[in-house]
Design a protein around this motif. Structure first.
Motif, short mmCIF file in Angstrom:
data_model
loop_
_atom_site.label_atom_id
_atom_site.label_comp_id
_atom_site.label_asym_id
_atom_site.label_seq_id
_atom_site.Cartn_x
_atom_site.Cartn_y
_atom_site.Cartn_z
N GLY A 146 5.31 -5.87 7.28
CA GLY A 146 4.57 -4.89 6.49
C GLY A 146 4.04 -3.73 7.31
O GLY A 146 3.67 -2.70 6.74
N VAL B 164 -4.13 -10.16 -1.23
CA VAL B 164 -3.93 -9.84 0.18
C VAL B 164 -5.21 -10.16 0.97
O VAL B 164 -5.15 -10.76 2.06
CB VAL B 164 -3.53 -8.37 0.36
N ALA C 18 5.15 -10.33 -0.24
CA ALA C 18 5.28 -9.73 -1.57
C ALA C 18 6.77 -9.58 -1.87
O ALA C 18 7.48 -8.89 -1.16
CB ALA C 18 4.58 -8.37 -1.60
N LEU D 166 1.48 -1.65 -0.77
CA LEU D 166 1.40 -2.91 -0.04
C LEU D 166 1.14 -2.67 1.45
O LEU D 166 0.39 -3.41 2.09
CB LEU D 166 2.68 -3.71 -0.23
N GLN E 13 -2.44 -1.87 1.93
CA GLN E 13 -3.30 -3.04 1.78
C GLN E 13 -3.18 -3.98 2.97
O GLN E 13 -3.97 -4.92 3.10
CB GLN E 13 -2.93 -3.78 0.49
N CYS F 154 -0.30 -5.85 3.73
CA CYS F 154 0.53 -7.01 3.39
C CYS F 154 1.38 -7.40 4.61
O CYS F 154 1.93 -6.54 5.31
CB CYS F 154 1.44 -6.67 2.21
#
Length: 813
Positions: A573, A747, A759, A771, A774, A776
């Motif tokens: 991520g 998350v 995810a 994402l 955040q 992830c």
């Protein structure tokens, strides 16, 4: 079968020995074989000669190409020699004769290029860069070689070529020169400009700055000789090199001149034995002509051998055919006699093939064939015709009769039951007293029999039930077997189809489906007790026949290597680099093509095949992951979905340990994905299973997190390393604020519990950006990579060809 004796040889003359059996070449078969053999022999003779001629032509073409390439390569080398001396002048404003000679020695011209007669420099202006002229020679050519006799007009042509070479800064070749000693020479010329400045650039600057010319004189005969080195020659091949003329702009080609010709010259030959190849070197056109000795392909050794062999084979074939024809006339009568015997036995054999060997009733194959025919006709009947009822009969406690009294007694019981079924009427013409009489009767095997009834009266279910009870009552009457009195009870399974019904697999109205329904009803009757019957009215949808066939094919899918794994990449991520992949099972059926997983995975679950298939998936995923790490030199992990049945019904820890050991894959590279139902169903058992996997070092992830259960206690109690957010939570992200807050909370929760979060189902750039913002841990979806075959995944991994879309504008698409 009666035995018919054949007549003795004394009474039957042999056609081979009688005049009537003699054959001549006028017989159409003999004449045909003779003509065909001669034709094939001639065709083979001609084809082989043509093939050898084509091969010789091909070799000749290759020889011409190789000869021309060798010659051009040597001339190019000589041109590079001239350009090397030209570079000497370009590198310095003044070049002394000693420097010129030193360059000559450094290039080892005298030893490495025996075809070079001399290298010289000529001044052409007062601003000379060398106190020339400078003349260096090899092969004994004296200084008089600077004054080369030429044909009328050659001097003007040479001057024009020099001007063109000067204006375009080209290395060029002049027309062939005839030396005083009779040799023919080729001259390569390159312009020399005032040193230290390089190429002046424009035509005017080149003219103003020209200092002279660099000349390389080459012995044409010696050039042709050294260019043959390493070349496979044809016997008797002769060649000739000719000068076609200059191709400089503004001048017409010069007359063709012979530069070199092999002894004997080019004698007149056919166009097939001569090749002329025109090519350009040094701003001139040259023609290389090669001639090979003439040959006659049809008179070659191999074509003549093929012709003689063909004639010999034709003679042998004619002799063999004549003998076979004589034998055929003798065998014709015998064949007619045997035909009559076969015709008598054929009907009996067909009848035996369709009968049960013990009872004489129809066997399964014959019954099923006749049932299919009747069902086809029944679909055309009006509804008033009633129903067609299929009855499957199974004897109760028949196995005990075999065990206690022996199989001989069991056979007597089966024979007696067969006779009682025949006595029901319809089949033997006697009235049976039943509501309907059977139209087909068969023994399927063992103690199972099948009866088929049809008629308008069967439209009433009460009549069908009465028919079943009468069958049970009549077949259950006492039976004497030796000194034992037996009561062979039976159980029945019935199914019907109305007249005019169209065959439909969904209701089991074809022959296989109808028999499946009766078999299912029979099993229900068996479970209910002895001497019972059950009716399958077709209201409960049975398992489709194609589904049954698909399940049967699935049993052999592993051994036939029809299963394969596709891999969908998983990305970090933060860096969007590939860190792993999820293994997805695919089935490539030989007839149906790629079968969707949602069609065969439930079948595997129901049948128990999910356990051996799951073992194969784990082993294959480990093999592929080990191959990725070895060839791509990157620590790539693989995630495998494990079903609840496999986790609980198989020694999953041993299976994983064996796969890791077999393929030398580090345990941390393997992750098993389980469902929430396993995690919360039996926490104690789940904890025990996952603890064994944790001892191996294998990671565990919860798949489809958040869609099944609301309790999160198992995340605290179980050794889980990652959770996978289901794609349903991402569909409205980031457009829907509520969905976005929910995913963000997931998350944050994963980060707080110190477990990873993946995810899946990321399909838009906006979802990817959200994402990543955040934090992830890992991302999976069609946006970054679709599932692909293992080999393709490896190739793209080694080429670093996975897309990094969304946040990095410099990323590959």
């Amino acid at each position: 079968m009666s035995i018919i004796s054949s007549p003795s040889s004394a009474d039957s003359p042999d056609p081979l020995d009688s005049p009537a059996g003699e054959l001549s070449f006028r017989h159409p078969v003999v004449a045909g074989v003779l003509v065909l053999g001669l034709l094939l022999s001639l065709v083979a003779w001609w084809a082989l000669a043509r093939h050898q001629a084509q091969e010789a032509d091909h070799r000749f073409e290759i020889q011409v190409q190789v000869r021309q390439q060798h010659l051009v390569r040597h001339v190019d080398h000589l041109q590079r020699l001239a350009r090397s001396f030209q570079g000497l002048f370009l590198a310095s404003r003044e070049v002394s004769a000693r420097e010129f000679a030193a360059h000559f020695d450094v290039l080892q011209v005298a030893r490495g290029l025996p075809e070079v007669l001399s290298v010289r420099y000529e001044n052409c202006s007062a601003a000379a860069v060398c106190a020339g002229p400078v003349f260096l020679s090899t092969n004994g050519l004296g200084t008089a070689g600077r004054d080369l006799p030429a044909r009328p007009g050659d001097a003007a042509d040479a001057a024009a070529v020099d001007e063109d070479s000067r204006d375009r800064n080209l290395t060029v070749m002049h027309a062939p020169l005839h030396l005083a000693d009779g040799r023919v020479a080729l001259q390569i010329s390159a312009p020399v400009y005032l040193g230290g400045e390089g190429d002046p650039g424009s035509v005017e600057s080149r003219r103003e700055n020209q200092a002279g010319h660099l000349r390389v004189l080459v012995d044409a005969a010696r050039l042709m000789q050294v260019s043959r080195v390493g070349e496979a020659e044809f016997d008797g091949l002769r060649l000739q090199l000719s000068d076609v003329g200059s191709v400089a702009d503004g001048r017409s080609p010069q007359p063709v001149r012979t530069v070199h010709a092999d002894p004997g010259g080019l004698a007149p030959v056919s166009s097939r034995d001569r090749r002329d190849l025109t090519f350009e070197v040094g701003e001139r056109l040259w023609r290389l002509s090669l001639v090979r000795p003439p040959s006659e392909p049809l008179l070659g050794a191999m074509p003549l051998l093929a012709l003689m062999s063909g004639l010999a084979l034709t003679a042998a074939a004619v002799a063999l055919v004549m003998r076979l024809l004589r034998r055929a006339s003798r065998s014709e009568a015998e064949c007619r006699r045997l035909d009559s015997i076969v015709a008598d036995d054929d009907a009996r054999l067909r009848s035996i093939a369709r009968q049960d060997g013990l009872t004489g009733l129809l066997n399964r194959e014959a019954f099923q064939e006749l049932l299919a025919e009747r069902l086809h006709l029944w679909a055309l009947q009006p509804a008033a015709a009633g129903r067609l009822v299929l009855v499957q009969l199974d004897l109760d406690r028949f196995q005990k009769i075999n065990e206690m009294l022996g199989h001989g007694a069991g056979d007597q019981v089966l024979l007696a039951i067969g006779e009682r079924l025949r006595g029901l009427g319809g089949l033997n013409g006697a009235p049976s007293g039943l509501p309907a009489e059977p139209v087909l009767l068969a023994r399927l095997g063992g103690d199972e029999f099948m009866l088929l009834f049809q008629g308008p009266v069967l439209g009433d279910v009460a009549v069908i039930e009465a028919l079943a009870r009468q069958l049970i009552d009549r077949l259950g009457q006492p039976l004497q077997v030796g000194s034992h009195t037996l009561r062979p009870g039976c159980s029945l399974g019935l199914a019907w189809i109305d007249a005019g019904a169209v065959a439909d697999l969904s209701i089991g109205a074809d022959d296989i489906g109808l028999m499946v329904r009766t078999d299912r009803a029979l099993h229900q009757a068996k479970r209910a007790g002895r001497a019972q019957f059950r009716i399958d009215a077709g209201q409960e949808v049975p398992v489709p026949v194609d589904q049954l066939r698909l399940e049967a094919d699935l049993h052999h899918a592993i051994e036939r290597r029809e299963l394969e794994l596709f891999f969908q990449p998983q990305f970090d991520g933060r860096t969007l680099q590939v860190v792993g992949a999820e293994a997805l099972l695919r089935w490539r059926h030989p007839q149906l093509g790629m079968v969707p997983p949602d069609r065969f995975i439930p079948l595997a679950e129901e049948s128990g095949l999910i356990v051996p298939i799951g073992r194969w998936v784990i082993d294959e995923a480990c093999r592929q992951a080990a191959q990725w790490s070895a060839l791509a030199c990157r620590p790539i992990g693989v995630a495998v979905n494990v079903s609840v049945r496999q986790m609980l019904g198989d020694d999953i820890a041993s299976v994983v340990a064996q796969a890791l050991r077999r393929h030398a894959l580090p345990a941390q590279r393997l992750e098993l994905e389980i469902t929430e139902s396993l995690a919360v169903g039996d926490v104690a058992q789940a904890r025990l299973l996952l603890a064994r996997l944790a001892d191996l070092g294998v990671g565990v992830a919860i798949d489809d997190f958040g869609v099944g259960y609301s309790s999160l206690a198992y995340l605290r109690d179980l050794p889980v390393q990652r959770v996978k957010v289901d794609r349903s939570f991402l569909r409205q992200v980031p457009q829907d604020a509520g969905s976005s807050r929910l995913v963000g909370a997931m998350v944050s929760m994963a980060r707080a519990l110190e477990i990873g979060l993946v995810a899946e189902g990321v399909e838009t750039v906006e979802q990817l950006d959200f994402l990543c913002e955040q934090g992830c841990d890992a991302i999976q979806g069609y946006l970054l990579g679709r599932p692909i075959a293992g080999d393709d995944f490896l190739h793209r991994l080694m080429a670093d060809d996975f897309g990094h879309r969304g946040r990095n504008p410099e990323a590959k698409s």
